[in-house]
Design an enzyme around this catalytic site. Structure first.
Site, PDB file in Angstrom:
ATOM      1  N   ASP A  29       0.495  -1.698  -5.405  1.00  0.00           N
ATOM      2  CA  ASP A  29       1.166  -1.281  -4.189  1.00  0.00           C
ATOM      3  C   ASP A  29       1.130   0.250  -4.214  1.00  0.00           C
ATOM      4  O   ASP A  29       1.006   0.848  -5.290  1.00  0.00           O
ATOM      5  CB  ASP A  29       2.606  -1.791  -4.181  1.00  0.00           C
ATOM      6  CG  ASP A  29       3.390  -1.197  -3.031  1.00  0.00           C
ATOM      7  OD1 ASP A  29       2.914  -1.319  -1.888  1.00  0.00           O
ATOM      8  OD2 ASP A  29       4.457  -0.600  -3.283  1.00  0.00           O
ATOM      9  N   ASP A  31       2.954   2.992  -1.675  1.00  0.00           N
ATOM     10  CA  ASP A  31       4.156   3.799  -1.412  1.00  0.00           C
ATOM     11  C   ASP A  31       5.285   3.325  -2.336  1.00  0.00           C
ATOM     12  O   ASP A  31       5.542   2.130  -2.453  1.00  0.00           O
ATOM     13  CB  ASP A  31       4.572   3.654   0.056  1.00  0.00           C
ATOM     14  CG  ASP A  31       5.390   4.848   0.548  1.00  0.00           C
ATOM     15  OD1 ASP A  31       5.594   5.805  -0.226  1.00  0.00           O
ATOM     16  OD2 ASP A  31       5.829   4.813   1.702  1.00  0.00           O
ATOM     17  N   LYS A 229       1.185  -8.728   1.880  1.00  0.00           N
ATOM     18  CA  LYS A 229       2.107  -9.164   0.830  1.00  0.00           C
ATOM     19  C   LYS A 229       3.426  -9.615   1.472  1.00  0.00           C
ATOM     20  O   LYS A 229       3.858  -8.968   2.418  1.00  0.00           O
ATOM     21  CB  LYS A 229       2.415  -7.992  -0.121  1.00  0.00           C
ATOM     22  CG  LYS A 229       1.242  -7.485  -0.893  1.00  0.00           C
ATOM     23  CD  LYS A 229       1.583  -6.180  -1.589  1.00  0.00           C
ATOM     24  CE  LYS A 229       1.775  -5.057  -0.591  1.00  0.00           C
ATOM     25  NZ  LYS A 229       2.024  -3.735  -1.193  1.00  0.00           N
ATOM     26  N   ASP A 254       6.916  -1.668  -6.361  1.00  0.00           N
ATOM     27  CA  ASP A 254       8.308  -1.207  -6.415  1.00  0.00           C
ATOM     28  C   ASP A 254       9.260  -2.172  -5.725  1.00  0.00           C
ATOM     29  O   ASP A 254      10.466  -1.994  -5.797  1.00  0.00           O
ATOM     30  CB  ASP A 254       8.436   0.184  -5.768  1.00  0.00           C
ATOM     31  CG  ASP A 254       8.191   0.135  -4.270  1.00  0.00           C
ATOM     32  OD1 ASP A 254       7.086  -0.273  -3.864  1.00  0.00           O
ATOM     33  OD2 ASP A 254       9.102   0.497  -3.507  1.00  0.00           O
TER      34      ASP A 254
HETATM   35 MG   LIG Z   1       5.963   0.012  -2.081  1.00  0.00          MG
END
Ligand SMILES: [Mg+2]
EC number: 3.1.3.41
Length: 305
Positions: A29, A31, A229, A254
């Site tokens: 992932d 960001d 996702k 995250d």
């Molecule tokens: Mg993220």
């Protein structure tokens, strides 16, 4: 069933080494993992370089549907992250791969009606998929009495539409929804690039790609197949392209509810959470936690020791 508490890797070189050794491919992932907004986290480039030097394949997985892979690569480059277009897997591309390699609708009924921007069109073209709608100015206008008539009797519809694909569309309007609804009512498959309800930007939220699908869900009582996702249709699309062994793959993210869930439900060999984004340690330590990563670090660059 929820697994045991994750193994903490920060500051444990032997455990980190063993962790990296287990996998051939890392799905990232972006960001909250590599950067936040326009701020690149220190050590990101070196950590990716370390993984590459150990022969690991890297894939950047993003739900952003407005950008093509080439657009997204420009973003990576602007942040100073070396990458190739082939390492990027965004939900627009995921949708194109899903349509061409997994749905495989028989011609001629395999054309797509698009709600979305240029990124989606670019990726559909890259897979040789025909489409209408999208950025075509013919759909960026008010509905007219002729539209109502032609939609009702079908004379304005393309009989080869087999899929309605909904992504983030900055020019969404009543006319586009009316076309999309007619195709769905006539049996077209309903896909969404992703179902993120909001789009974080400028320290607040804007409507996300998932919010574009909602009127169609409301009208048809159907749920779209989502290609971002945590939908497993995206994992199938990634596997359709890279042909990897899921046991030798690790998802890094995250967010528990999207990234980590995506890796667990995809039966990957591992999941690694970082604490530089949305989810907190307390989220998986909680008694009733529904998702737990297998490993976690404070920040991605902890992997380089
Ligand atoms: Mg993220």
């Amino acid at each position: 069933m929820v697994g045991q508490l994750p193994k903490y890797l920060t500051g444990d070189p032997a455990a980190i080494n063993e962790f990296i050794d287990q996998f051939d491919i890392f799905l990232f992932d972006c960001d909250g993992v590599l950067w936040s907004g326009d701020h690149l986290f220190p050590g990101t480039v070196e950590t990716l370089e370390l993984l590459r030097s150990r022969g690991k394949k890297i894939v950047f997985v993003t739900n952003n549907s407005t950008k093509s892979r080439a657009d997204y690569q420009k973003k990576l480059t602007s942040l100073g992250i070396p990458s190739t277009v082939d390492e990027i897997f965004a939900s627009a591309y995921s949708s194109a791969i899903y349509i061409s390699r997994i749905l495989r609708l028989p011609a001629p009924k395999n054309k797509v009606f698009v709600l979305g921007e240029n990124g989606i069109e670019t990726e559909l073209k890259s897979e040789g998929i025909e489409f209408i709608g999208g950025t075509d100015p013919a759909y960026r206008r008010d509905i007219t009495p002729e539209d109502y008539k032609g939609l009702a009797d079908g004379s304005l519809l393309d009989e080869n539409i087999g899929v309605v694909l909904a992504g983030l569309d900055f020019h969404i309007n009543y006319l586009k929804y009316s076309h999309a609804y007619q195709y769905l009512a006539r049996g077209a498959k309903f896909l969404a690039t992703n179902i993120d309800s909001t789009l974080p930007s400028n320290h607040t939220f804007f409507p996300g790609a998932g919010s574009i699908s909602i009127p169609l869900i409301h009208m048809t009582k159907q749920q779209p197949i989502a290609l971002g996702k945590p939908s497993q249709a995206m994992m199938d699309a990634i596997e359709g392209k890279f042909q990897f062994d899921r046991k030798k793959a690790c998802m890094v993210g995250d967010r528990l509810d999207t990234d980590i869930r995506f890796g667990i439900e995809g039966k990957l060999g591992g999941t690694l959470a970082v604490l530089t984004g949305v989810s907190r340690k307390e989220d998986w330590e909680a008694e009733g936690a529904s998702v737990r990563p297998a490993y976690y670090v404070e920040k991605l660059s902890d992997l380089k020791g």
